[in-house]
Design a protein around this motif. Structure first.
Motif, mmCIF file in Angstrom:
data_model
loop_
_atom_site.group_PDB
_atom_site.id
_atom_site.type_symbol
_atom_site.label_atom_id
_atom_site.label_comp_id
_atom_site.label_asym_id
_atom_site.label_seq_id
_atom_site.Cartn_x
_atom_site.Cartn_y
_atom_site.Cartn_z
ATOM 1 N N LYS A 43 1.881 -9.251 2.787
ATOM 2 C CA LYS A 43 2.562 -8.145 3.924
ATOM 3 C C LYS A 43 1.385 -7.899 4.833
ATOM 4 O O LYS A 43 1.263 -8.085 5.818
ATOM 5 N N TYR A 53 -2.198 -9.472 8.935
ATOM 6 C CA TYR A 53 -0.854 -9.698 8.482
ATOM 7 C C TYR A 53 -0.222 -10.571 9.607
ATOM 8 O O TYR A 53 -0.747 -10.915 10.469
ATOM 9 N N ARG A 57 4.879 -8.901 11.873
ATOM 10 C CA ARG A 57 4.804 -7.521 11.049
ATOM 11 C C ARG A 57 3.935 -6.401 12.018
ATOM 12 O O ARG A 57 3.868 -5.287 11.379
#
Length: 92
Positions: A43, A53, A57
């Motif tokens: 993540k 990331y 995101r």
């Protein structure tokens, strides 16, 4: 990816210096690197003090960060950044 990490960290440090000087107190700019293209198996991973990331995101990375500034401070920082930070890729 090492040159991109180095660049992101340098850019954040320089932005922090310029904005802090005009703002009158230290403003921390957090370096980050969004990767577009191949998926990444994490993540958010911090590599060499840079948050890395997957590109989709980015919104979540920005909106989930700790809130330490008032709306007025954010507006002032936005105005200062527009003055002191050169356009990265031209005027747009």
């Amino acid at each position: 990816m090492k040159p991109r990490l180095t660049e992101a960290k340098w850019e954040a440090t320089e932005a922090s210096k310029l904005i802090s000087e005009m703002f009158g107190r230290e403003i921390s700019v957090v370096p980050s690197l969004a990767i577009y293209g191949p998926p990444v198996p994490w993540k958010i991973m911090t590599i060499r003090d840079v948050d890395v990331y997957q590109g989709d995101r980015a919104r979540k990375w920005i909106t989930k960060r700790e809130r330490a500034l008032t709306a007025a401070e954010i507006d002032r920082i936005y105005d200062i950044a527009a003055q002191v930070l050169p356009p990265r890729y031209g005027e747009g």
